[in-house]
Design a protein around this motif. Structure first.
Motif, PDB file in Angstrom:
ATOM      1  N   CYS A   1     -11.458  -8.444   6.838  1.00  0.00           N
ATOM      2  CA  CYS A   1     -10.767  -8.165   5.574  1.00  0.00           C
ATOM      3  C   CYS A   1     -11.682  -7.422   4.612  1.00  0.00           C
ATOM      4  O   CYS A   1     -11.278  -6.445   3.968  1.00  0.00           O
ATOM      5  CB  CYS A   1     -10.298  -9.460   4.924  1.00  0.00           C
ATOM      6  SG  CYS A   1      -8.918 -10.239   5.760  1.00  0.00           S
TER       7      CYS A   1
ATOM      8  N   SER B   1      -4.523  -2.601   8.031  1.00  0.00           N
ATOM      9  CA  SER B   1      -5.227  -1.349   7.736  1.00  0.00           C
ATOM     10  C   SER B   1      -4.926  -0.257   8.751  1.00  0.00           C
ATOM     11  O   SER B   1      -5.119   0.927   8.467  1.00  0.00           O
ATOM     12  CB  SER B   1      -6.744  -1.591   7.679  1.00  0.00           C
ATOM     13  OG  SER B   1      -7.227  -2.013   8.946  1.00  0.00           O
TER      14      SER B   1
ATOM     15  N   ARG C   1       0.827  -1.197   0.000  1.00  0.00           N
ATOM     16  CA  ARG C   1       0.000   0.000   0.000  1.00  0.00           C
ATOM     17  C   ARG C   1       0.871   1.261   0.000  1.00  0.00           C
ATOM     18  O   ARG C   1       0.590   2.220  -0.708  1.00  0.00           O
ATOM     19  CB  ARG C   1      -0.950  -0.006   1.199  1.00  0.00           C
ATOM     20  CG  ARG C   1      -1.962   1.133   1.191  1.00  0.00           C
ATOM     21  CD  ARG C   1      -2.903   1.048   2.385  1.00  0.00           C
ATOM     22  NE  ARG C   1      -3.738  -0.142   2.311  1.00  0.00           N
ATOM     23  CZ  ARG C   1      -3.721  -1.121   3.198  1.00  0.00           C
ATOM     24  NH1 ARG C   1      -2.912  -1.063   4.237  1.00  0.00           N
ATOM     25  NH2 ARG C   1      -4.517  -2.167   3.063  1.00  0.00           N
TER      26      ARG C   1
ATOM     27  N   THR D   1     -12.143  -3.794   5.944  1.00  0.00           N
ATOM     28  CA  THR D   1     -11.000  -2.893   6.111  1.00  0.00           C
ATOM     29  C   THR D   1     -10.095  -2.769   4.894  1.00  0.00           C
ATOM     30  O   THR D   1      -9.320  -1.810   4.808  1.00  0.00           O
ATOM     31  CB  THR D   1     -10.136  -3.354   7.306  1.00  0.00           C
ATOM     32  OG1 THR D   1      -9.611  -4.679   7.039  1.00  0.00           O
ATOM     33  CG2 THR D   1     -10.958  -3.395   8.584  1.00  0.00           C
ATOM     34  N   PHE D   2     -10.142  -3.714   3.951  1.00  0.00           N
ATOM     35  CA  PHE D   2      -9.190  -3.667   2.841  1.00  0.00           C
ATOM     36  C   PHE D   2      -9.412  -2.429   1.975  1.00  0.00           C
ATOM     37  O   PHE D   2     -10.532  -2.067   1.641  1.00  0.00           O
ATOM     38  CB  PHE D   2      -9.318  -4.919   1.959  1.00  0.00           C
ATOM     39  CG  PHE D   2      -8.346  -4.918   0.800  1.00  0.00           C
ATOM     40  CD1 PHE D   2      -7.027  -5.272   1.009  1.00  0.00           C
ATOM     41  CD2 PHE D   2      -8.747  -4.526  -0.471  1.00  0.00           C
ATOM     42  CE1 PHE D   2      -6.124  -5.267  -0.048  1.00  0.00           C
ATOM     43  CE2 PHE D   2      -7.857  -4.509  -1.521  1.00  0.00           C
ATOM     44  CZ  PHE D   2      -6.535  -4.888  -1.310  1.00  0.00           C
ATOM     45  N   ARG D   3      -8.314  -1.790   1.620  1.00  0.00           N
ATOM     46  CA  ARG D   3      -8.369  -0.631   0.722  1.00  0.00           C
ATOM     47  C   ARG D   3      -7.099  -0.611  -0.127  1.00  0.00           C
ATOM     48  O   ARG D   3      -6.038  -1.065   0.300  1.00  0.00           O
ATOM     49  CB  ARG D   3      -8.508   0.658   1.532  1.00  0.00           C
ATOM     50  CG  ARG D   3      -7.410   0.936   2.538  1.00  0.00           C
ATOM     51  CD  ARG D   3      -7.701   2.196   3.333  1.00  0.00           C
ATOM     52  NE  ARG D   3      -6.598   2.578   4.213  1.00  0.00           N
ATOM     53  CZ  ARG D   3      -6.419   2.113   5.433  1.00  0.00           C
ATOM     54  NH1 ARG D   3      -7.285   1.230   5.924  1.00  0.00           N
ATOM     55  NH2 ARG D   3      -5.389   2.503   6.158  1.00  0.00           N
TER      56      ARG D   3
ATOM     57  N   GLU E   1      -4.195   4.621   0.949  1.00  0.00           N
ATOM     58  CA  GLU E   1      -4.495   5.221   2.243  1.00  0.00           C
ATOM     59  C   GLU E   1      -5.713   6.129   2.186  1.00  0.00           C
ATOM     60  O   GLU E   1      -6.406   6.343   3.184  1.00  0.00           O
ATOM     61  CB  GLU E   1      -3.287   6.049   2.742  1.00  0.00           C
ATOM     62  CG  GLU E   1      -2.127   5.205   3.241  1.00  0.00           C
ATOM     63  CD  GLU E   1      -2.469   4.421   4.499  1.00  0.00           C
ATOM     64  OE1 GLU E   1      -3.415   4.807   5.212  1.00  0.00           O
ATOM     65  OE2 GLU E   1      -1.806   3.412   4.774  1.00  0.00           O
TER      66      GLU E   1
ATOM     67  N   ARG F   1     -11.306   5.051   2.047  1.00  0.00           N
ATOM     68  CA  ARG F   1     -11.919   4.834   3.363  1.00  0.00           C
ATOM     69  C   ARG F   1     -13.344   4.284   3.207  1.00  0.00           C
ATOM     70  O   ARG F   1     -14.031   4.623   2.288  1.00  0.00           O
ATOM     71  CB  ARG F   1     -11.999   6.155   4.137  1.00  0.00           C
ATOM     72  CG  ARG F   1     -10.619   6.771   4.392  1.00  0.00           C
ATOM     73  CD  ARG F   1      -9.857   5.995   5.426  1.00  0.00           C
ATOM     74  NE  ARG F   1      -8.543   6.602   5.701  1.00  0.00           N
ATOM     75  CZ  ARG F   1      -7.684   6.137   6.561  1.00  0.00           C
ATOM     76  NH1 ARG F   1      -7.952   5.046   7.214  1.00  0.00           N
ATOM     77  NH2 ARG F   1      -6.521   6.712   6.762  1.00  0.00           N
TER      78      ARG F   1
END
Length: 270
Positions: free
Chosen positions: A259, A168, A90, A262-264, A267, A270
């Motif tokens: 998962c 995350s 990330r 929260t996965f993105r 940064e 959201r």
């Protein structure tokens, strides 16, 4: 003639991504050495320093550590490797670049899971080899290997999913190791990996550990590799395989749900 475009499936893309992950890991020789060497080094230290036998069983403490440390190897490899790896991807823009390709979050995570599975198998094999050859840990029969298989898979998936979820909250990849190792070290001490019999711990601390997977992982691996008479040193005086499967299965579901939430890719997502 009509040409039909076949879009790559999630599984195919995930398998290819897994191959890339393994290749990248193999090229990082420092990561290869420390990933495998650290748990084995700890086992050698604990097994050598605290190698006395339990008088009434004839089983040495080094053999108990050999079985219990398999849980630590999986947790360290799956939870820390996955959490820090996703945080690094990330931060360095890998996820952002992948987001512009046909890869889906599921395919990306499948690739990471393949990496973790391969590393965990190698880690467990090394720890078992040290336990058997150096400390004389018994080799289990076929029935116990079946238990080892489902225990290993549930443990690896649960730790991997939790590692992804925790990634995350890691803001910078350089701090990932410090952040992720705090729960890892704490859980080893309260879950009967570094301290055995676990009944030496306060009962309330054992209760806390029972809510997390590591206690059940280490207890399960002790069942696989140690004689049945060693169950007297467990908190309940039994191996509790059914409860072990239930808790680990629950953590697999909880980890997967976290998962998805929260996965993105970056940064800013959201």
């Amino acid at each position: 003639m009509t040409t039909t475009m076949i879009l790559p499936s999630t599984v195919n893309v995930g398998l290819r991504r897994g191959g890339v992950e393994l290749l990248q890991f193999r090229r990082d020789r420092t990561a290869v050495v420390f990933t495998f060497a650290f748990p084995a080094m700890l086992l050698l230290l604990f097994g050598t320093i605290f190698g006395d036998s339990y008088d009434e069983t004839g089983v040495s403490a080094s053999q108990v550590y050999s079985a219990s440390m398999i849980a630590y190897g999986i947790l360290s490899t799956a939870f820390v490797t996955m959490g820090s790896g996703v945080a690094m991807d990330r931060e360095d823009g890998t996820l952002k670049r992948l987001h512009g390709t046909p890869i889906t979050p599921a395919a990306y995570l499948l690739g990471k899971l393949i990496l973790v599975l391969v590393l965990s198998v190698a880690e467990a094999a090394l720890l078992i080899l040290v336990g058997v050859l150096v400390f004389g840990m018994p080799v289990p029969d076929a029935a116990h290997w079946v238990t080892f298989a489902w225990l290993f898979l549930l443990s690896t998936f649960a730790c991997t999913a939790c590692g992804i979820a925790v990634s995350s909250i890691v803001k910078h990849a350089r701090t990932a190791g410090a952040i992720l190792n705090v729960p890892v070290v704490a859980l080893q001490f309260i879950s009967g990996v570094f301290i055995h019999p676990i009944t030496q711990l306060p009962s309330w601390l054992i209760t806390v550990a029972s809510f997390f997977p590591v206690k059940w992982m280490s207890q399960g691996f002790r069942y696989v590799f140690l004689p049945d008479r060693m169950k007297q040193f467990e908190a309940a005086g039994q191996w509790e395989l059914g409860r072990t499967a239930l808790v680990l299965g629950a953590w697999c579901v909880i980890g997967l749900a976290l998962c998805l939430v929260t996965f993105r890719w970056t940064e800013k997502d959201r």
